[in-house]
Design an enzyme around this catalytic site. Structure first.
Site, PDB file in Angstrom:
ATOM      1  N   ARG A 121       0.829  -1.225   0.000  1.00 48.58           N
ATOM      2  CA  ARG A 121       0.000   0.000   0.000  1.00 48.58           C
ATOM      3  C   ARG A 121       0.853   1.260   0.000  1.00 48.58           C
ATOM      4  O   ARG A 121       0.460   2.284  -0.554  1.00 48.58           O
ATOM      5  CB  ARG A 121      -0.940  -0.011   1.209  1.00 48.58           C
ATOM      6  CG  ARG A 121      -2.003   1.110   1.204  1.00 48.58           C
ATOM      7  CD  ARG A 121      -2.994   0.920   2.335  1.00 48.58           C
ATOM      8  NE  ARG A 121      -4.132   1.839   2.246  1.00 48.58           N
ATOM      9  CZ  ARG A 121      -4.378   2.829   3.105  1.00 48.58           C
ATOM     10  NH1 ARG A 121      -3.577   3.039   4.129  1.00 48.58           N
ATOM     11  NH2 ARG A 121      -5.430   3.602   2.948  1.00 48.58           N
ATOM     12  N   ILE A 126      -7.225   7.682  -1.023  1.00 45.86           N
ATOM     13  CA  ILE A 126      -7.156   6.223  -1.084  1.00 45.86           C
ATOM     14  C   ILE A 126      -8.089   5.749   0.024  1.00 45.86           C
ATOM     15  O   ILE A 126      -8.066   6.282   1.136  1.00 45.86           O
ATOM     16  CB  ILE A 126      -5.710   5.719  -0.871  1.00 45.86           C
ATOM     17  CG1 ILE A 126      -5.591   4.200  -1.055  1.00 45.86           C
ATOM     18  CG2 ILE A 126      -5.156   6.127   0.483  1.00 45.86           C
ATOM     19  CD1 ILE A 126      -4.129   3.706  -1.041  1.00 45.86           C
ATOM     20  N   SER A 127      -8.956   4.779  -0.261  1.00 47.85           N
ATOM     21  CA  SER A 127      -9.920   4.335   0.747  1.00 47.85           C
ATOM     22  C   SER A 127      -9.208   3.701   1.934  1.00 47.85           C
ATOM     23  O   SER A 127      -8.112   3.157   1.807  1.00 47.85           O
ATOM     24  CB  SER A 127     -10.890   3.314   0.150  1.00 47.85           C
ATOM     25  OG  SER A 127     -11.660   3.887  -0.873  1.00 47.85           O
ATOM     26  N   GLN A 128      -9.878   3.755   3.091  1.00 51.23           N
ATOM     27  CA  GLN A 128      -9.378   3.102   4.305  1.00 51.23           C
ATOM     28  C   GLN A 128      -9.299   1.584   4.055  1.00 51.23           C
ATOM     29  O   GLN A 128     -10.211   1.007   3.447  1.00 51.23           O
ATOM     30  CB  GLN A 128     -10.378   3.414   5.412  1.00 51.23           C
ATOM     31  CG  GLN A 128      -9.988   2.921   6.773  1.00 51.23           C
ATOM     32  CD  GLN A 128     -11.088   3.199   7.787  1.00 51.23           C
ATOM     33  OE1 GLN A 128     -11.948   4.065   7.581  1.00 51.23           O
ATOM     34  NE2 GLN A 128     -11.063   2.465   8.870  1.00 51.23           N
TER      35      GLN A 128
END
Ligand code: SAH
Length: 213
Positions: free
Chosen positions: A37, A63-65
């Site tokens: 990530r 960026i999504s959790q």
């Protein structure tokens, strides 16, 4: 930046945290353990990349959790070679998760800067979606439909009708619905005309924007 055993250790911890938060799918947790990530973020976020948080990726987007990515991916219940449409490529992290789970992935992004950056990044990291598209996700991708599943990764004020029309019978549409906060919603297509609706609690996304062209 590169990928080290330190990063691998942080990823293992993140997967453990997501498991504690209720993620059960082995395929999803394996993808979280696999995908670097930190390489989807600006280097200034390197030390935070494995926290369970959303971070800015430029162009006013995030960026999504990881928990959200894992939750949506688990709902999709992906089988190898499923044909999946993602709306909102963004950083490409969710796209990589879908690729790692063996899906054939099409993904649409409306921000040109993010589209270009992610188009270069994913193959460099060894993730090969079938196609990344610069365009408006509200319209879906009629020329490739029908899809086994469709995932929307931005908050939608309503369910875009074309996305429902582009689902196979038995297919799933996972979409966060709402303006300020969103209710994670899954529609399962029962037949040509009927959809079954499930709701899964509140999440927070950047908005799914209508195309201005
Ligand atoms: N899955 C991404 C989420 C990024 S945030 C990630 O984890 O990085 C949501 C993304 O949806 C943003 O990149 C935003 O530009 C994009 N988006 C918003 N409205 C859109 C639309 N109508 N069509 C396609 N993409 C859209």
């Amino acid at each position: 930046m590169n990928d080290t055993s330190k990063h691998q250790g942080l990823r293992n911890q993140l997967a453990k945290l997501l498991e504690e938060k209720g993620i059960r799918s082995k395929n999803v947790l394996d993808a979280i353990r696999l995908i670097p990530r930190h390489l989807f973020l600006d280097s200034s976020f390197e030390n935070f990349a494995y926290q369970d948080k959303a971070f800015p990726i430029g162009a006013d987007q995030t960026i999504s959790q990881p928990y959200t990515v894992a939750f949506q991916s688990e709902l999709l219940d992906i089988k190898k070679d499923d044909k999946i449409l993602e709306i909102g490529t963004g950083s490409g992290y969710q796209t990589a998760v879908l690729c790692a789970m063996g899906a054939t992935v099409y993904s649409i992004e409306r921000q040109n800067k993010l589209f270009k950056r992610t188009s270069l990044l994913l193959p460099k990291l060894g993730f090969n979606p079938k196609k990344l598209i610069f365009g408006d996700g509200y319209k879906g991708l009629p020329e490739v439909a029908p899809f086994d599943s469709i995932i929307v990764t931005a908050g939608a004020p309503f369910i875009p009708q074309p996305l429902m029309a582009q689902l196979k019978v038995g297919g799933k549409l996972v979409i966060p619905l709402g303006e300020e906060n969103q209710i994670m919603t899954m529609l399962i297509r029962k037949n040509e005309t009927q959809f079954e609706k499930h709701e899964y609690g509140e999440f927070r996304f950047v908005p799914l924007l209508e195309d201005k062209n």
